[in-house]
Scaffold this active site. Structure first.
Site, PDB file in Angstrom:
ATOM      1  N   HIS A   1       6.197   3.896   4.377  1.00  0.00           N
ATOM      2  CA  HIS A   1       6.740   2.518   4.346  1.00  0.00           C
ATOM      3  C   HIS A   1       7.131   2.168   2.907  1.00  0.00           C
ATOM      4  O   HIS A   1       8.282   2.378   2.524  1.00  0.00           O
ATOM      5  CB  HIS A   1       5.845   1.490   5.043  1.00  0.00           C
ATOM      6  CG  HIS A   1       4.368   1.598   4.830  1.00  0.00           C
ATOM      7  ND1 HIS A   1       3.805   1.556   3.591  1.00  0.00           N
ATOM      8  CD2 HIS A   1       3.340   1.725   5.731  1.00  0.00           C
ATOM      9  CE1 HIS A   1       2.486   1.643   3.722  1.00  0.00           C
ATOM     10  NE2 HIS A   1       2.165   1.774   5.003  1.00  0.00           N
TER      11      HIS A   1
ATOM     12  N   GLU B   1      -2.518  -1.590  -3.226  1.00  0.00           N
ATOM     13  CA  GLU B   1      -3.652  -0.888  -2.634  1.00  0.00           C
ATOM     14  C   GLU B   1      -3.354   0.599  -2.563  1.00  0.00           C
ATOM     15  O   GLU B   1      -2.196   0.998  -2.386  1.00  0.00           O
ATOM     16  CB  GLU B   1      -3.875  -1.364  -1.194  1.00  0.00           C
ATOM     17  CG  GLU B   1      -4.097  -2.842  -1.055  1.00  0.00           C
ATOM     18  CD  GLU B   1      -4.384  -3.248   0.388  1.00  0.00           C
ATOM     19  OE1 GLU B   1      -5.066  -4.248   0.571  1.00  0.00           O
ATOM     20  OE2 GLU B   1      -3.905  -2.563   1.312  1.00  0.00           O
TER      21      GLU B   1
ATOM     22  N   HIS C   1      -7.789  -6.525   6.828  1.00  0.00           N
ATOM     23  CA  HIS C   1      -7.531  -5.549   7.892  1.00  0.00           C
ATOM     24  C   HIS C   1      -7.762  -6.192   9.254  1.00  0.00           C
ATOM     25  O   HIS C   1      -8.860  -6.580   9.602  1.00  0.00           O
ATOM     26  CB  HIS C   1      -8.364  -4.258   7.774  1.00  0.00           C
ATOM     27  CG  HIS C   1      -7.675  -3.119   8.489  1.00  0.00           C
ATOM     28  ND1 HIS C   1      -6.801  -2.256   7.862  1.00  0.00           N
ATOM     29  CD2 HIS C   1      -7.673  -2.755   9.794  1.00  0.00           C
ATOM     30  CE1 HIS C   1      -6.315  -1.398   8.749  1.00  0.00           C
ATOM     31  NE2 HIS C   1      -6.821  -1.689   9.922  1.00  0.00           N
TER      32      HIS C   1
ATOM     33  N   HIS D   1       0.876  -1.181   0.000  1.00  0.00           N
ATOM     34  CA  HIS D   1       0.000   0.000   0.000  1.00  0.00           C
ATOM     35  C   HIS D   1       0.912   1.231   0.000  1.00  0.00           C
ATOM     36  O   HIS D   1       1.192   1.788   1.068  1.00  0.00           O
ATOM     37  CB  HIS D   1      -0.885  -0.035   1.256  1.00  0.00           C
ATOM     38  CG  HIS D   1      -1.942   1.011   1.302  1.00  0.00           C
ATOM     39  ND1 HIS D   1      -3.162   0.807   1.884  1.00  0.00           N
ATOM     40  CD2 HIS D   1      -1.967   2.278   0.853  1.00  0.00           C
ATOM     41  CE1 HIS D   1      -3.897   1.894   1.789  1.00  0.00           C
ATOM     42  NE2 HIS D   1      -3.196   2.813   1.176  1.00  0.00           N
TER      43      HIS D   1
END
Ligand SMILES: CC(=O)[C@@H](O)[C@H](O)COP(=O)(O)O
Ligand SMILES: NCC(=O)COP(=O)(O)O
Length: 238
Positions: free
Chosen positions: A50, A70, A190, A43
């Site tokens: 990150h 994502e 999630h 993501h």
């Protein structure tokens, strides 16, 4: 078969905390695949906290399973995904400075926008998925917008699972049935973990894919990456 896509954002978080290249995100992705992962999820956020743009390009050629990217479909993100051409793109309604994903799309309100973006990815041959909650109308409008799949946002399930698994899973099972009846594929993710994953899988065995990062990478600190991936795979097979 429900695929396990390992989200490696947290590996990049650890690397970025020191600069340099330890741990090596590309090597970790290769090892996840070697240890049995069916896919790799990332993501890339606009602040590159990150996963960086460079990571996205470095990862593309080495992934031999399934690559899922994502993110919020800003022009920058759309162009990045179109140039990298992963197997799947998952649209998430996050603002740029959001700590983590905490809601699904309002697919009715953003219908025109989603339709336009999904059309661009569909034309490029990239499978599309839209991150949503369990609301019936949101699922119907995701289908109308042209999504190949939806990803059910499972934090509410994860939060309620410890006190009452059946009640926690009920809205997800209903949503999953509707997704299936509309002919879309089904992903979930999630806050899934070794405690709550198997129950979800047993109740929704037609799940196409789960993407798991935070808990899985945390478990790997204790179990090691290979054993951890095996344990998650077991949750998707019994
Ligand atoms: C879309 C989703 O569910 C997220 O879990 C996400 O990909 C995780 O992002 P962070 O790793 O930045 O919290
Ligand atoms: N799409 C969900 C994902 O990739 C990982 O979420 P989490 O396991 O880090 O909460």
């Amino acid at each position: 078969m429900t695929k396990l896509s390992v989200n490696i954002n947290k590996v990049a978080t650890l690397r970025n905390s020191r600069g340099g290249n330890v741990p090596n995100v590309v090597q970790v992705a290769k090892d996840c695949e070697r240890f049995g992962a069916d896919g790799i999820t990332i993501h890339p956020r606009p602040d590159e906290r990150h996963i960086t743009r460079k990571d996205v390009f470095d990862l593309r050629p080495i992934i031999t399973t399934e690559f899922n990217i994502e993110g919020y479909p800003s022009r920058d993100f759309i162009d990045l995904v179109l140039s990298v051409k992963p197997h799947q793109v998952t649209l998430v309604p996050d603002s740029p400075d959001q700590l983590t994903s905490n809601a699904g799309w309002n697919t009715k309100e953003h219908q025109a926008f989603l339709r336009e973006v999904l059309d661009e990815f569909n034309t490029a041959g990239i499978r599309t998925s839209v991150f949503i909650e369990t609301d019936k109308e949101m699922i119907e409008y995701a289908a109308k917008a042209g999504a190949d799949r939806v990803e059910l946002y499972t934090e509410p399930y994860a939060l309620n699972y410890p006190t009452d698994p059946a009640t926690a899973a009920a809205p997800f099972i209903e949503a999953a049935k509707l997704v299936k009846s509309l002919g879309m594929g089904l992903n979930a993710g999630h806050d899934l973990n070794l405690e709550n994953l198997n129950y979800l899988y047993n109740n929704i065995p037609w799940l196409d894919e789960v993407s798991i990062g935070h808990a899985l990478i945390s478990d790997a600190l204790y179990l090691g990456l290979e054993k951890t991936i095996q344990e998650y795979k077991k949750c998707l097979s019994e």
